[in-house]
Design a protein around this motif. Structure first.
Motif, short mmCIF file in Angstrom:
data_model
loop_
_atom_site.label_atom_id
_atom_site.label_comp_id
_atom_site.label_asym_id
_atom_site.label_seq_id
_atom_site.Cartn_x
_atom_site.Cartn_y
_atom_site.Cartn_z
N VAL A 91 0.85 -1.18 0.00
CA VAL A 91 0.00 0.00 0.00
C VAL A 91 0.89 1.24 0.00
CG1 VAL A 91 -1.83 1.25 1.20
CG2 VAL A 91 -1.76 -1.26 1.30
N VAL A 92 0.75 2.06 -1.04
CA VAL A 92 1.57 3.25 -1.20
C VAL A 92 0.66 4.44 -1.44
CG1 VAL A 92 3.42 4.34 -2.53
CG2 VAL A 92 3.43 1.86 -2.21
N GLY A 93 0.86 5.51 -0.68
CA GLY A 93 0.09 6.73 -0.89
C GLY A 93 0.46 7.37 -2.21
N GLU A 94 -0.51 8.01 -2.84
CA GLU A 94 -0.28 8.66 -4.12
C GLU A 94 0.85 9.68 -3.99
OE1 GLU A 94 -3.16 10.46 -7.47
OE2 GLU A 94 -3.18 11.56 -5.58
N GLY A 95 1.80 9.61 -4.91
CA GLY A 95 2.91 10.53 -4.90
C GLY A 95 4.01 10.19 -3.90
N SER A 128 -9.52 14.40 0.65
CA SER A 128 -9.40 13.13 -0.06
C SER A 128 -8.00 12.55 0.14
CB SER A 128 -9.68 13.28 -1.56
OG SER A 128 -8.65 14.00 -2.18
N THR A 129 -7.92 11.24 0.04
CA THR A 129 -6.65 10.51 0.12
C THR A 129 -6.69 9.42 -0.92
OG1 THR A 129 -6.54 10.90 2.52
CG2 THR A 129 -5.13 9.16 1.63
N THR A 130 -5.62 9.31 -1.72
CA THR A 130 -5.55 8.27 -2.74
C THR A 130 -4.42 7.31 -2.39
OG1 THR A 130 -6.38 9.76 -4.45
CG2 THR A 130 -5.19 7.80 -5.21
N TYR A 131 -4.75 6.02 -2.48
CA TYR A 131 -3.77 4.97 -2.23
C TYR A 131 -3.65 4.09 -3.46
CZ TYR A 131 -3.27 5.90 2.73
OH TYR A 131 -2.97 6.50 3.93
N ASP A 135 -3.75 -0.84 -8.43
CA ASP A 135 -5.04 -0.18 -8.57
C ASP A 135 -5.08 1.01 -7.64
OD1 ASP A 135 -5.88 -2.02 -10.44
OD2 ASP A 135 -7.28 -3.04 -9.12
N ALA A 136 -5.61 2.12 -8.11
CA ALA A 136 -5.70 3.34 -7.31
C ALA A 136 -7.12 3.51 -6.78
CB ALA A 136 -5.31 4.56 -8.13
N LEU A 142 -17.83 9.49 4.09
CA LEU A 142 -16.82 8.75 3.35
C LEU A 142 -17.40 8.15 2.07
CD1 LEU A 142 -13.87 7.59 3.43
CD2 LEU A 142 -14.87 5.55 4.48
N THR A 143 -16.72 8.38 0.96
CA THR A 143 -17.04 7.75 -0.32
C THR A 143 -15.73 7.26 -0.94
OG1 THR A 143 -16.85 9.80 -1.59
CG2 THR A 143 -19.05 9.23 -0.75
N SER A 144 -15.84 6.42 -1.96
CA SER A 144 -14.63 5.92 -2.61
C SER A 144 -14.81 5.91 -4.12
CB SER A 144 -14.32 4.51 -2.12
OG SER A 144 -15.32 3.61 -2.53
N THR A 145 -13.67 5.98 -4.81
CA THR A 145 -13.65 5.90 -6.26
C THR A 145 -12.48 5.00 -6.67
OG1 THR A 145 -14.47 8.16 -6.42
CG2 THR A 145 -13.50 7.21 -8.42
N LEU A 146 -12.78 3.98 -7.44
CA LEU A 146 -11.76 3.10 -7.99
C LEU A 146 -11.41 3.60 -9.38
CD1 LEU A 146 -10.06 0.47 -8.06
CD2 LEU A 146 -12.13 -0.69 -8.89
N THR A 147 -10.13 3.86 -9.62
CA THR A 147 -9.69 4.30 -10.94
C THR A 147 -9.64 3.08 -11.86
OG1 THR A 147 -8.37 6.07 -9.97
CG2 THR A 147 -7.85 5.44 -12.24
N ALA A 148 -10.44 3.13 -12.92
CA ALA A 148 -10.49 2.00 -13.86
C ALA A 148 -9.24 1.97 -14.73
CB ALA A 148 -11.73 2.11 -14.74
N ASP A 149 -8.73 0.76 -14.95
CA ASP A 149 -7.62 0.57 -15.89
C ASP A 149 -7.86 -0.73 -16.66
OD1 ASP A 149 -6.60 -1.62 -14.36
OD2 ASP A 149 -5.33 -0.30 -13.18
N ALA A 150 -6.93 -1.10 -17.49
CA ALA A 150 -7.11 -2.29 -18.35
C ALA A 150 -7.06 -3.60 -17.58
CB ALA A 150 -6.03 -2.29 -19.44
#
Length: 168
Positions: A55-59, A86-89, A108-109, A134-142
């Protein structure tokens, strides 16, 4: 001599009454976000460990918790930013490095959005942050290994409950 005795009694009384029973902080930590992982394919809800999870924080270049880095886990506890909304992992399944030191796992982010509220606990503990809405968003990728992210508790105030379920 009598004045010294009275002065000593006043100092002793002041010393004992100036301490409050809450001078020791027991519940003064801002709660972590509790995430449990589940099998997406199972008919009934079944916990399922993520293989070699990182688990790595964005940036960021380092993991959130090096003790559990690249370990098979069914649950994690991660912090949310207190000065942001917001926090992205980056959640990395089957994390490993190639010969050049580059990450080879499936990343996956997930972004967590929330509002914050400072809550006074006590003189000894000071303030903690409670996260609401609290809400969440999964960044879609291939090649998403995460199939679904479900927020089950919109308030992050304690670590006794699961806040988010991730299905993979």
């Amino acid at each position: 001599m009598k004045k010294i005795g009275i002065l000593a009694a006043i100092l002793l009384f002041t010393g004992f009454t100036s301490c409050e029973k809450d001078d020791i902080c027991v519940d003064g930590d801002t709660a972590l976000l509790i995430i449990n992982f589940y099998d997406f394919e199972a008919e009934e809800e079944t916990e399922k460990a993520v293989a070699k999870l990182r688990v790595v924080g964005e940036g960021k270049d380092t993991t959130v918790d090096t003790v559990v880095d690249r370990t098979d886990l069914k649950t994690i506890s991660i912090p949310l930013r207190i000065n942001e909304t917001s926090t992205t992992y980056n959640l990395i399944s089957n994390s490993a490095d190639n010969e050049d030191g580059d990450e080879t796992g499936n990343t996956d982010a997930v972004t967590f959005n929330y509002t914050t509220k400072e809550v006074y606990i006590s003189r000894a503990c000071g303030y903690v942050i409670h996260y609401n809405d609290l809400t969440s968003t999964l960044t879609a990728d291939a090649d998403n290994w995460i199939k679904n992210v479900e927020v089950v508790e919109t308030k992050v105030e304690n670590i006794a409950v699961t806040h988010v379920k991730i299905y993979h």
